[in-house]
Enzyme design. Sequence first.
Site, PDB file in Angstrom:
ATOM      1  N   GLU A   1      -0.890  -5.811   4.960  1.00 50.13           N
ATOM      2  CA  GLU A   1       0.468  -5.519   4.665  1.00 50.13           C
ATOM      3  C   GLU A   1       1.168  -4.980   5.887  1.00 50.13           C
ATOM      4  OE1 GLU A   1      -1.726  -4.184   2.757  1.00 50.13           O
ATOM      5  OE2 GLU A   1      -1.431  -1.942   2.911  1.00 50.13           O
TER       6      GLU A   1
ATOM      7  N   GLN B   1      34.465  12.647   7.386  1.00 51.03           N
ATOM      8  CA  GLN B   1      35.181  13.380   8.180  1.00 51.03           C
ATOM      9  C   GLN B   1      34.716  14.694   8.715  1.00 51.03           C
ATOM     10  OE1 GLN B   1      39.266  14.040   6.996  1.00 51.03           O
ATOM     11  NE2 GLN B   1      39.514  12.099   5.488  1.00 51.03           N
TER      12      GLN B   1
ATOM     13  N   ASP C   1       9.800   4.048   8.837  1.00 53.27           N
ATOM     14  CA  ASP C   1      10.976   3.292   9.700  1.00 53.27           C
ATOM     15  C   ASP C   1      10.365   2.533  10.590  1.00 53.27           C
ATOM     16  OD1 ASP C   1      13.472   3.685   8.413  1.00 53.27           O
ATOM     17  OD2 ASP C   1      13.497   5.662   9.119  1.00 53.27           O
TER      18      ASP C   1
ATOM     19  N   CYS D   1      -7.991  -1.635   0.669  1.00 51.57           N
ATOM     20  CA  CYS D   1      -8.524  -0.451   1.117  1.00 51.57           C
ATOM     21  C   CYS D   1      -9.104   0.601  -0.093  1.00 51.57           C
ATOM     22  CB  CYS D   1      -7.328   0.473   1.726  1.00 51.57           C
ATOM     23  SG  CYS D   1      -8.434   1.781   2.853  1.00 51.57           S
TER      24      CYS D   1
ATOM     25  N   ARG E   1     -11.643   6.776   5.556  1.00 54.07           N
ATOM     26  CA  ARG E   1     -12.654   7.508   5.794  1.00 54.07           C
ATOM     27  C   ARG E   1     -14.087   6.985   4.908  1.00 54.07           C
ATOM     28  NH1 ARG E   1     -10.514  11.961   8.245  1.00 54.07           N
ATOM     29  NH2 ARG E   1      -8.663  12.533   7.181  1.00 54.07           N
TER      30      ARG E   1
ATOM     31  N   GLY F   1      -5.180   4.313  -1.650  1.00 54.91           N
ATOM     32  CA  GLY F   1      -4.736   5.444  -2.145  1.00 54.91           C
ATOM     33  C   GLY F   1      -5.930   6.386  -1.874  1.00 54.91           C
TER      34      GLY F   1
ATOM     35  N   HIS G   1      -5.612  -3.024   5.962  1.00 50.55           N
ATOM     36  CA  HIS G   1      -4.158  -2.964   5.195  1.00 50.55           C
ATOM     37  C   HIS G   1      -3.512  -4.506   5.952  1.00 50.55           C
ATOM     38  CE1 HIS G   1      -4.234   0.910   3.086  1.00 50.55           C
ATOM     39  NE2 HIS G   1      -5.016   0.998   4.234  1.00 50.55           N
TER      40      HIS G   1
ATOM     41  N   PHE H   1     -10.082  -2.293  -2.587  1.00 50.80           N
ATOM     42  CA  PHE H   1     -11.403  -2.841  -2.044  1.00 50.80           C
ATOM     43  C   PHE H   1     -12.560  -2.047  -2.343  1.00 50.80           C
ATOM     44  CE2 PHE H   1     -14.478  -2.756   1.466  1.00 50.80           C
ATOM     45  CZ  PHE H   1     -14.978  -4.239   1.291  1.00 50.80           C
TER      46      PHE H   1
END
Length: 526
Positions: free
Chosen positions: A500, A196, A70, A376, A455, A349, A498, A379
């Site tokens: 994005e 309700q 979020d 990542c 890593r 991943g 990343h 790559f």
Amino acid sequence: MKYIFITGGVMSGLGKGITAASVGRILKNRGYRVTAVKIDPYLNIDAGTMNPAQHGEVFVLKDGSEVDLDLGNYERFLDIELSAPHNITTGKVYRTVIDKERRGDFLGETVQIIPHITDQIKACIRQAAEEEFPDGTHADVCLVEVGGTVGDIESMPFLEAARQMRGELPGTDYVLIHVTLIPEDTMGDLKTKPTQHSVKALRELGLHADIIVGRSERVIGANTKRKISAFCDLPINAVISAATAPDTYEVPMEMEKEGIADVLSAHLGLETRDIDSSWYRVVTKEYTNRVTVAIVSKYGIEDVYISIKEALKHAGRSLSTEVKIVWLDAERYERCQLKDYDGILIPGGFGKRGIEGKIEAIKYARENNVPFLGLCLGFQLAVVEFARNKAGMPDATSEEMGEGTHVIALLPEQEGLTELGGTMRLGNYTADIRDGTLAKKLYGEPQIVERHRHRYEVNPRYIKKLEDAGLVFSATNKNRMEMLELPGHPFFFATQFHPEFKSRPTRPSPPYIGFVEACKVNKRTK
Ligand code: GLN
């Protein structure tokens, strides 16, 4: 500082985050400065150790914190950069309080949920709300989204803190929006009973819903609104219909039409201001083209790669091109399927599963001049593929995957680490871009900053061998490889970071623009 609390009723997965982000956008379009806090009532310190297939994408902030997805929605909708304090978890709150207890800060006291935990929660919310923006200003309004569903044991201390804050703040500095489900029965009638009940659960905690956002498959009519208004004790104009939209960026516009801005302004004592609709124009720009991109991954659910989906959408919009995504299961797709797509994307991943399928797809893209974007792990696998098939290292692999020639190796500073939480190479790092490369053309700057989460890295021992065989590392951070490309290929490009995470509807990410553009060209010439 004005606080907008957002709670959820009936069930999870209603799009509370998008609702919160949309409310923020509506205020931002009126010139208010908006920030946001997400509360996750689980015991994990952060989302970094959680399985994305269960909990959705782990979003990475500039400071390297690994947070709930979020926060990605907030950053994209509000065009801000958040930091660690904006994701509060039960784990963080309890750890702080227990550390204080051990230091002796509460000496003599019995340490309890009320007031110690709730005080800590309130302090965390205020700290995040008051954090300065880079220009030195502060937010006018802070959204506080309480994760989970009202009635859960886990969120009780957070809702109690929300109740206390209502009492502590002037009436015009606090509003509570309750997001709830309005399901349809078998006859197609919209039912208000679950709403309700969840409002009743809120009342038992001493909270009152000032605004109800009803999530449904179709628009909620006046009769249903009247019923909710009567049973939940709020004016009819405070019942907002939020039917499922084809695109999440349309949600603010839909809520705008429902008049939520007037209700919010009345509650918070905000003046009426004109709307700047430039953001709406960007997110609804017409499509004149369409490309189809294959994303090869081991996860079946799209929420794992929400930022990639959004980044493709941002880049696509800016090029008037709809990007249709087809998700291919890395373990099961057929090689012959790959010819159907205008571009191939290999996302980030972890772990061994599915990697041979991903490497096969990269090989296909390289050999057949299909636009390729690697991110990542994508790559790293592009390096493995190239080493195996072009640089004379047939047993090349990543140290993460097992035995072989480790062209991808553990980062030296990761050697001997005992804790897995928050210990990757995380967040903002610079990359220096080489002149005359595609990377330079895309970014247009000699040095850039992007967000990382890894890593492993390209093993410095094999860089020369890979370069001699024709692979170009077009950006580096000292001796760390950050981007790669293949001259002569229409678009073969990958990043260790990343991109994005920094993509916004109004500022699409350069590698994504380059990729979608190349997919367009590929489609035209196919
Ligand atoms: N598993 C790889 C690493 O740890 C890639 C991580 C990723 O794709 N985010 O380096």
